[in-house]
Every structure is written in C-alpha cells, then in structure tokens.
Design a protein around this motif. Structure first.
Motif, PDB file in Angstrom:
ATOM      1  N   ARG A 250       3.071  64.973  -3.149  1.00 33.44           N
ATOM      2  CA  ARG A 250       3.117  63.620  -2.580  1.00 33.44           C
ATOM      3  C   ARG A 250       4.431  63.422  -1.829  1.00 33.44           C
ATOM      4  N   LEU A 251       4.355  62.672  -0.737  1.00 32.51           N
ATOM      5  CA  LEU A 251       5.529  62.347   0.058  1.00 32.51           C
ATOM      6  C   LEU A 251       5.852  60.873  -0.123  1.00 32.51           C
ATOM      7  N   HIS A 252       7.152  60.531  -0.076  1.00 29.78           N
ATOM      8  CA  HIS A 252       7.578  59.156  -0.329  1.00 29.78           C
ATOM      9  C   HIS A 252       8.625  58.720   0.704  1.00 29.78           C
ATOM     10  N   ARG A 253       8.472  57.499   1.168  1.00 24.73           N
ATOM     11  CA  ARG A 253       9.468  56.893   2.058  1.00 24.73           C
ATOM     12  C   ARG A 253       9.601  55.417   1.710  1.00 24.73           C
ATOM     13  N   ARG A 254      10.849  54.961   1.587  1.00 26.18           N
ATOM     14  CA  ARG A 254      11.146  53.550   1.371  1.00 26.18           C
ATOM     15  C   ARG A 254      12.234  53.123   2.345  1.00 26.18           C
TER      16      ARG A 254
END
Length: 304
Positions: free
Chosen positions: A37-41
């Motif tokens: 999974r990839l995450h960006r905030r």
C-alpha cells in the motif's frame, strides 16, 4: 532525515518518485502488488483510527506518530515501524504539507512466511522481546528490496514472477535484521506471542460472533486466566475491549470503503442493537458513524 551523502539516499529518491507518480493526491492506495500500500498525507495533525494487520510501514518523506496499545512511536524518513500483531491504532502525520507531503509505503506481513523462515534460522541467544511492535532504521538491503517491489507498479509484465520473490526476500531480511527477535516470537511455534497470534487470528475470524474467551484460551492451549493476562500484556487491552475495537473499526471500513449504510455495517460486525452500536461508536471513535463518515469523506485523502 536522509542526508544527501547517505548511501540510502538513492533508494529514497526512487521511492519518492514512485509514490508521487502513483499518488497525485493525498490518501492511501492498495496496489496491484499483493500486500503493498502507498500513503500520502498533505496536512499534519489529523488523527486516523484504524485496525492494522501485521505490517512494515516505511516513511519515505515527512514524519508520523502512531499509538499502538500502550506504545507511542514517533518516526520519520528513513525509519520503519514493524507491527507483528493485528492491533487498533491511532496515528497522524507530524510533518506534512502540500509542497512536502508525508510519503510512505506499507507491506503486509505474512505470518506463514515468517514461520517458515524462522524455523530455518539458528536460534538467537538474545531474550525474546515481549513487545510485538517497534521502530528501526531501514538498512540498504531492505530499502533495495522495497524499492524493487514498488518499481513493479511500472513493470506489470514482471509482477507475477518477481513480486512473490521480493516479498519473501523482504520477510527474510526483516527476520535477519534488528527487528528479527520481535518477528521470531510470532513465528516460533510454542512461544507465548505465537500462541497469542493464533488466538487473535481466531478472534478476528469470528469477529461477528459473541466473544468466547474460554474458546480462545483452549485454542491457544492456555487457561482462561492466563490467556486474559497474556492478552492484556501483548495488546494493552482486555479481550472484550479488543473485540469491541475490532468490530467498530471494521464497521468504519465498511461504511467508508464499501459505502455500506450504518445499519447494515452494524449488523455485519455482529451488533443486534443499532442504538448500542451508535453509542459504542461514539464512545470509542469520538463521533456518530454518520458524522464520522461525512468528516472523513469530506477530508478525502487526509484520513484513510
């Protein structure tokens, strides 16, 4: 912080490019690479409650704080959080902006792989750790493996052949690294943490059924009183509270990700009373299910 002369810098530059290419907006993405999974905030300080499966989470840019049970972890670029047992947690980014988003990736851990590899490794001399999570610096070998795994997103013709091999390599490197002792406690049959892992897996499998601590204790070959004590030691909460969190976080996932209505979500996780579900949801997650869904959907990409 990753310095320019750090030999790992090239891996982070490549991972950053991959993440920004596939994550044009804030959010979390389950990729076609199994378990990745990839995450960006883009905004700091927004709390996110979820129920996480065993996983490795690597911060590529920015920083994050995660609370798992009684443990409080603060980690940034170049560090990874390894969580070996499915646990409710709360996290938020401490460094993130539109110009410099917090970027990360996670790889779900396969306990079957850990058991197989752990059985073939020589027994360690150090005492088995009691905690089932921790933060460590990511070394070059692990970064190289994760980088090549993420790069398969742009090489789908190679995915079927290489993704399983790279995933296995990542598991083996974790077992051989500083977090290996933690993972070996989960992969060593007969160890307390391995027994607890079996109990938690059964509890998750029967989430929608009434909690039966006696059955969980028998499944882990423990007396009920020993199971309760060991469960609290590992998770930081009682089996009853863990079960309640599990039901509510799964309901939250159903409402947000599958667009399930509140009554149906409550029923699917085992609640017979909608009013009781609403009270528990508000008490543990801080707002009513409907309001919580509007808030998270309205801030799409900031909570996921």
């Amino acid at each position: 912080m990753i310095l320019s002369d750090d030999p790992r810098a090239c891996f982070y530059a490549r991972l950053k490019d991959i993440l920004l290419c596939h994550m044009a907006e804030a959010g979390s993405l389950s990729t076609v690479v199994p378990g990745l999974r990839l995450h960006r905030r883009d905004v700091p300080g927004i709390p996110e409650h979820c129920f996480s499966r065993p996983a490795l989470t690597l911060i590529v840019q920015g920083a994050k704080r995660t609370l798992i049970g009684r443990e409080d972890y603060r980690y940034g670029a170049g560090q990874c959080l390894v969580a070996g047992i499915a646990m409710p947690n709360m996290s938020y980014c401490t460094e993130a902006s539109v110009e410099q988003p917090c970027l990360g990736l996670s790889l779900e851990l396969d306990i079957t792989l850990i058991e197989r590899f752990a059985a073939g490794l020589p027994a360690g001399r150090q005492a088995m750790p009691q905690k089932c999570s921790g933060v460590w610096e990511a070394d070059g070998d692990l970064l190289d493996t994760l980088c090549r795994l993420a790069a398969l997103l742009d090489a789908p013709e190679r995915m079927a052949g290489l993704a399983p091999l790279l995933t296995q390599q990542a598991h083996l490197l974790l077992l051989l690294g500083p977090q290996g002792g933690l993972l070996r406690t989960l992969g060593t049959r007969g160890s307390g943490n391995h027994q607890m892992q079996r109990g938690i897996n059964l509890l998750i499998e029967r989430m929608a059924q009434p909690l039966d601590v006696e059955e969980l204790a028998r499944h882990t070959h423990m007396a009920a009183s020993t199971f309760r004590r060991r469960f609290r030691s590992v998770t930081g909460m009682s089996p009853t509270l863990y079960h309640k969190h599990l039901q509510l976080y799964e309901a939250q996932r159903l409402i947000l990700e599958e667009q399930t209505d509140v009554a149906e979500a409550a029923h699917r996780v085992g609640y017979e009373s909608l009013s009781q579900f609403n009270r528990d949801y508000r008490r543990i997650l801080g707002s009513s299910p409907a309001r919580h869904a509007r808030l998270l959907r309205g801030g799409d990409g900031q909570a996921g």
